[in-house]
Design an enzyme around this catalytic site. Structure first.
Site, PDB file in Angstrom:
ATOM      1  N   GLY A   1     -10.471  -4.111   7.389  1.00 55.43           N
ATOM      2  CA  GLY A   1     -10.285  -4.106   8.838  1.00 55.43           C
ATOM      3  C   GLY A   1     -10.905  -5.297   9.554  1.00 55.43           C
ATOM      4  O   GLY A   1     -11.328  -6.275   8.929  1.00 55.43           O
TER       5      GLY A   1
ATOM      6  N   ASP B   1      -1.180  -1.553  -3.933  1.00 56.10           N
ATOM      7  CA  ASP B   1      -2.534  -1.680  -3.386  1.00 56.10           C
ATOM      8  C   ASP B   1      -3.100  -0.279  -3.108  1.00 56.10           C
ATOM      9  O   ASP B   1      -2.426   0.552  -2.491  1.00 56.10           O
ATOM     10  CB  ASP B   1      -2.433  -2.486  -2.081  1.00 56.10           C
ATOM     11  CG  ASP B   1      -3.787  -2.877  -1.518  1.00 56.10           C
ATOM     12  OD1 ASP B   1      -4.737  -3.056  -2.300  1.00 56.10           O
ATOM     13  OD2 ASP B   1      -3.884  -3.032  -0.279  1.00 56.10           O
ATOM     14  N   HIS B   2      -4.296  -0.024  -3.570  1.00 52.54           N
ATOM     15  CA  HIS B   2      -4.975   1.262  -3.342  1.00 52.54           C
ATOM     16  C   HIS B   2      -4.143   2.482  -3.744  1.00 52.54           C
ATOM     17  O   HIS B   2      -3.979   3.423  -2.945  1.00 52.54           O
ATOM     18  CB  HIS B   2      -5.407   1.418  -1.871  1.00 52.54           C
ATOM     19  CG  HIS B   2      -6.485   0.460  -1.484  1.00 52.54           C
ATOM     20  ND1 HIS B   2      -7.797   0.639  -1.829  1.00 52.54           N
ATOM     21  CD2 HIS B   2      -6.442  -0.715  -0.810  1.00 52.54           C
ATOM     22  CE1 HIS B   2      -8.512  -0.386  -1.382  1.00 52.54           C
ATOM     23  NE2 HIS B   2      -7.717  -1.230  -0.763  1.00 52.54           N
TER      24      HIS B   2
ATOM     25  N   SER C   1     -10.435 -10.493   4.614  1.00 53.38           N
ATOM     26  CA  SER C   1      -9.883 -11.306   5.712  1.00 53.38           C
ATOM     27  C   SER C   1     -11.008 -12.015   6.453  1.00 53.38           C
ATOM     28  O   SER C   1     -12.126 -11.507   6.549  1.00 53.38           O
ATOM     29  CB  SER C   1      -9.111 -10.424   6.699  1.00 53.38           C
ATOM     30  OG  SER C   1      -7.785 -10.229   6.249  1.00 53.38           O
TER      31      SER C   1
ATOM     32  N   SER D   1       0.855  -1.195   0.000  1.00 55.22           N
ATOM     33  CA  SER D   1       0.000   0.000   0.000  1.00 55.22           C
ATOM     34  C   SER D   1       0.890   1.244   0.000  1.00 55.22           C
ATOM     35  O   SER D   1       2.108   1.151   0.197  1.00 55.22           O
ATOM     36  CB  SER D   1      -0.882   0.008   1.245  1.00 55.22           C
ATOM     37  OG  SER D   1      -0.067   0.207   2.395  1.00 55.22           O
TER      38      SER D   1
ATOM     39  N   ASN E   1      -7.902 -10.183  -1.443  1.00 49.68           N
ATOM     40  CA  ASN E   1      -6.947  -9.376  -0.682  1.00 49.68           C
ATOM     41  C   ASN E   1      -6.992  -9.672   0.815  1.00 49.68           C
ATOM     42  O   ASN E   1      -8.066  -9.667   1.415  1.00 49.68           O
ATOM     43  CB  ASN E   1      -7.286  -7.886  -0.859  1.00 49.68           C
ATOM     44  CG  ASN E   1      -6.860  -7.351  -2.201  1.00 49.68           C
ATOM     45  OD1 ASN E   1      -6.499  -8.116  -3.099  1.00 49.68           O
ATOM     46  ND2 ASN E   1      -6.900  -6.048  -2.355  1.00 49.68           N
TER      47      ASN E   1
ATOM     48  N   HIS F   1     -11.704  -7.022  -2.196  1.00 48.10           N
ATOM     49  CA  HIS F   1     -10.949  -6.369  -1.114  1.00 48.10           C
ATOM     50  C   HIS F   1     -11.632  -6.673   0.217  1.00 48.10           C
ATOM     51  O   HIS F   1     -12.776  -7.143   0.247  1.00 48.10           O
ATOM     52  CB  HIS F   1     -10.927  -4.852  -1.327  1.00 48.10           C
ATOM     53  CG  HIS F   1      -9.911  -4.421  -2.327  1.00 48.10           C
ATOM     54  ND1 HIS F   1      -8.792  -3.716  -1.976  1.00 48.10           N
ATOM     55  CD2 HIS F   1      -9.844  -4.620  -3.666  1.00 48.10           C
ATOM     56  CE1 HIS F   1      -8.078  -3.490  -3.078  1.00 48.10           C
ATOM     57  NE2 HIS F   1      -8.691  -4.023  -4.113  1.00 48.10           N
TER      58      HIS F   1
HETATM   59  P1  13P Z   1      -8.594  -6.911   5.001  1.00 48.64           P
HETATM   60  O1  13P Z   1      -8.580  -5.720   5.891  1.00 48.64           O
HETATM   61  O2  13P Z   1      -9.910  -7.633   5.082  1.00 48.64           O
HETATM   62  O3  13P Z   1      -7.457  -7.827   5.226  1.00 48.64           O
HETATM   63  O4  13P Z   1      -8.489  -6.384   3.484  1.00 48.64           O
HETATM   64  C1  13P Z   1      -7.238  -6.061   2.946  1.00 48.64           C
HETATM   65  C2  13P Z   1      -7.357  -5.349   1.628  1.00 48.64           C
HETATM   66  O5  13P Z   1      -8.393  -5.265   0.995  1.00 48.64           O
HETATM   67  C3  13P Z   1      -6.141  -4.747   1.083  1.00 48.64           C
HETATM   68  O6  13P Z   1      -6.373  -4.028  -0.080  1.00 48.64           O
HETATM   69  O1  G3H Z   2      -6.640  -2.003   2.287  1.00 49.44           O
HETATM   70  C1  G3H Z   2      -5.725  -1.562   2.963  1.00 49.44           C
HETATM   71  C2  G3H Z   2      -4.660  -2.462   3.434  1.00 49.44           C
HETATM   72  O2  G3H Z   2      -5.060  -3.197   4.562  1.00 49.44           O
HETATM   73  C3  G3H Z   2      -3.412  -1.688   3.652  1.00 49.44           C
HETATM   74  O3  G3H Z   2      -3.482  -0.960   4.833  1.00 49.44           O
HETATM   75  O4  G3H Z   2      -2.858   1.363   4.136  1.00 49.44           O
HETATM   76  O5  G3H Z   2      -2.616   0.596   6.533  1.00 49.44           O
HETATM   77  O6  G3H Z   2      -1.069  -0.253   4.744  1.00 49.44           O
HETATM   78  P1  G3H Z   2      -2.444   0.267   5.074  1.00 49.44           P
HETATM   79 ZN    ZN Z   3      -8.297  -3.071  -0.111  1.00 43.38          ZN
END
Ligand code: 13P
Ligand code: G3H
Ligand code: ZN
Length: 309
Positions: free
Chosen positions: A181, A82-83, A214, A50, A254, A211
């Site tokens: 989260g 990511d993002h 988890s 990220s 993800n 996304h």
């Molecule tokens: P989680 O917070 O569910 O692990 O999702 C992570 C994610 O989407 C990272 O882009």
């Molecule tokens: O979707 C976001 C990921 O969990 C990355 O989180 O921006 O705190 O690294 P972060």
């Molecule tokens: Zn994400």
């Protein structure tokens, strides 16, 4: 083998109906835990960083550590942003060897999202890099939206088709009820598989990304809480739903929160049980092992990507 893009792994995933795990990386132990698991399972894997991870670990370190992982293993590894919040961050990653970037325009309205995504796609494709885009909004329970607001956040299948056609993006992240989260659902976990099915009907050749996927593994949360943590009522997407998604057209899943829990639970345990320990290796070794076990379980038992290299 060198870093790969996600193109071939996604083609295989759509043909053979499995998903590829995309795991967030921030340091060496996380990278080693993930890659050791994927190598043992002979699975393709996506390592994603990220904006925050890049700020924390710094691009040269991330690149060199992933280079080391490639040197040690013979599995397909993609390096993904990511993002990505803007064009400049995507460009910086493309220019620094990432093989895939996400431009997250989901905060903008449809037309702005199209324009920004298209700009990133044009640049990325000219450099042989693939692009993930996002349409729809992922809300956490803390956002406290009502039902009609919630409906409006899900990805509209017709819009998804138009979006992919107009931007030329290589994969699409959709909103069907997941969120980032450790607090994803108030009551029962619920995903809108009907929307996923409709999207796959309209854009069958576009790899779909989930996304906020988890599981918020209850045992890991319990261990954290047992050893001084305070994360009550955490809840994620159950394994069965993720498996269902994996065989229903989702190509990339993800995971970050579960890795954080895997690592933190073991570190908390060592700190609580062995107060005399102050050698970081004594707590980072079980933390790395916990990440490896968590990733192995997902690859093997949930996503179905073992032996798919
Ligand atoms: P989680 O917070 O569910 O692990 O999702 C992570 C994610 O989407 C990272 O882009
Ligand atoms: O979707 C976001 C990921 O969990 C990355 O989180 O921006 O705190 O690294 P972060
Ligand atoms: Zn994400």
């Amino acid at each position: 083998m060198p870093l790969v893009t996600t193109k071939e792994m996604f083609e295989k995933s759509m043909k053979e109906k499995f998903a590829i795990g995309a795991f967030n990386v921030n340091n060496m132990e996380i990278i080693q835990g993930i890659v050791d698991a994927a190598a043992e399972e002979k699975s393709p894997v996506i390592l994603q960083a990220s904006h925050g991870a890049i700020k924390y670990a710094r691009i040269p370190y991330l690149r060199k550590m992933i280079e080391a992982a490639l040197e040690e293993n013979d599995i397909p590894i993609a390096l993904h942003l990511d993002h990505g919040p803007d064009f400049e961050t995507c460009k910086m990653c493309i220019d620094n060897g990432f093989t895939s970037v996400m431009i997250d325009g989901s905060k903008y309205d449809f037309e702005e999202n199209v324009a920004l995504t298209k700009k990133v796609v044009d640049y990325a494709h000219s450099k042989g890099v693939v692009v993930e885009a996002e349409l729809g909004k992922l809300a956490g329970i803390e956002d406290d939206v009502n039902v009609s607001e919630e409906d409006a956040m899900y990805t509209d299948p017709e819009q998804a088709k138009e979006f992919v056609e107009r931007t030329g993006c290589d994969s699409l992240a959709i909103a069907i009820g997941t969120s980032h989260g450790a607090y994803k659902f108030k009551g029962e976990a619920r995903l809108r598989f009907d929307i996923l099915t409709k999207i796959k009907e309209l854009i069958p050749n576009t790899p779909i990304v989930l996304h906020g996927a988890s599981t918020v593994i209850p045992e890991l949360v319990a261990t954290c809480n047992k050893y001084g943590g305070d994360i009550p009522g955490a809840k994620g997407v159950p394994d069965e739903m993720l498996h269902e998604a994996s065989i229903s057209g989702v190509s990339k899943i993800n995971v970050d929160t579960d890795l954080r829990l895997a690592m933190t639970s073991e570190i908390r345990k060592v700190f609580a049980e062995e107060p005399k320990v102050f050698d970081p290796r004594k707590y980072l070794t079980p933390a790395r092992e916990s990440i490896k076990n968590t990733v192995k379980h997902k690859i093997k038992d949930v996503f179905g990507s073992s032996n798919k290299i």
